[in-house]
Scaffold this active site. Structure first.
Site, PDB file in Angstrom:
ATOM      1  N   GLY A   1       0.765  -1.238   0.000  1.00  0.00           N
ATOM      2  CA  GLY A   1       0.000   0.000   0.000  1.00  0.00           C
ATOM      3  C   GLY A   1       0.795   1.286   0.000  1.00  0.00           C
ATOM      4  CG  ASP A   2       3.849   4.308   1.723  1.00  0.00           C
ATOM      5  OD1 ASP A   2       4.104   4.878   0.642  1.00  0.00           O
ATOM      6  OD2 ASP A   2       4.212   4.755   2.832  1.00  0.00           O
ATOM      7  CG  LEU A   3       6.250  -1.878  -2.553  1.00  0.00           C
ATOM      8  CD1 LEU A   3       6.881  -2.172  -1.207  1.00  0.00           C
ATOM      9  CD2 LEU A   3       5.731  -3.136  -3.198  1.00  0.00           C
TER      10      LEU A   3
END
Length: 316
Positions: free
Chosen positions: A219-221
């Site tokens: 999700g925040d890669l």
């Protein structure tokens, strides 16, 4: 304090730190105050605490040089309710898949989170190939819906994880683009014309989307949230985990200079689980969420990246 005591009494960790009973070495890492803790038995932990009086160095890790704006109001003082709990839930959920290395969570408190220490190493091609295959397996482990069962955070900004059956394009527009577009517009970090450009993407998102069932996402890669370990593996850290579209994780790996060996990662991923036709053209669409988070949290230094991504989407 040793590991056995910590597992039995995780709530005592702040007291031991306050009284300097644990060796603490500062580590630079994002919005929180981060450190390496060494217990009496020689075990190392990675710990993050909410900053108590000074502005944080960064929000989502280390931003590109010269692009850091003023931190949003409310960063200092008490941490946002549920911030560390959301990170812990996300890490456990990713770890439960058994697909990729994820640090074990040891302590989760309102102002602190602590997990196993991962010794940093170099980014190798074999590690990248293994990571690509593992990321495909992680995504394939799936999610019950878009969103997640816990309230989300991305940096100090809330992330609406209210579970939603889809379709993905509607959910992504409403829960991942519009909230951060509104913040950016209200703060003046995006102009009226910029805002209208992104709004056009939202209105026409069905034209560009490739609908899929929810995948289990980090999700925040962005590249800073892949930790290349000395053990020859790539570890996932600092997630904003939720059910989403697998192309989003892959697209954000290319941001801010790109993760090392990106082509190797993508080739290994696609060999394990092929992507739908036209996936490369959808990269800017999937990057828009994280770029809008940056204009909302860091300021106008990321305006050009948002505009370029929106224009690329509209060009098709």
């Amino acid at each position: 304090m040793d590991m056995a005591y910590l597992r039995a009494h995780p709530e005592h960790l702040p007291t031991f730190l306050t009284h300097q009973r644990i060796r603490e070495t500062p580590v630079h890492r994002g919005v929180c105050t981060a450190s390496r803790l060494t217990l009496d038995d020689g075990t190392s932990l990675f710990a993050k605490t909410w900053p108590a009086g000074e502005p944080p160095a960064g929000l989502l890790g280390e931003p590109p040089a010269g692009l850091l704006g003023e931190p949003p109001a409310g960063l200092l003082g008490e941490p946002p309710a549920g911030l560390f709990a959301a990170e812990a839930e996300g890490l456990r959920w990713l770890r439960a898949s058994g697909a990729v290395p994820v640090p074990e969570i040891l302590v989760t408190l309102p102002r602190m989170i602590a997990m196993e220490w991962v010794e940093p190493g170099d980014a190798g091609r074999q590690a990248a190939e293994d990571f690509g295959r593992g990321l495909a397996a992680l995504h394939r482990s799936g999610a019950e819906s878009f969103g997640a069962p816990w309230p989300g955070w991305i940096g100090p900004l809330p992330l609406d994880n209210t579970p939603c059956p889809g379709p993905w394009s509607t959910w992504f527009a409403e829960r991942r683009l519009l909230p951060y577009l509104r913040i950016s517009a209200d703060q003046g970090t995006l102009s009226g014309a910029d805002t209208a450009l992104v709004e056009e993407v939202v209105k026409t998102i069905d034209r560009y989307a490739a609908e899929e069932p929810p995948a289990r996402l980090h999700g925040d890669l962005w590249p800073g949230n892949v930790l290349w370990g000395a053990d020859g593996r790539a570890w996932l850290i600092d997630p904003a985990a939720h059910g989403g579209h697998r192309e989003t994780d892959l697209a954000t790996l290319a941001l801010f200079g790109g993760v090392p060996h990106l082509d190797v990662i993508l080739d290994a991923y696609r060999a394990e689980w092929p992507l739908a036709a036209g996936w490369r053209s959808r990269v800017p669409l999937h990057q828009l969420h994280l770029l809008l988070v940056h204009t909302a949290a860091f300021g106008a230094g990321y305006r050009g990246a948002v505009v370029a991504a929106a224009e690329a989407v509209l060009r098709g």
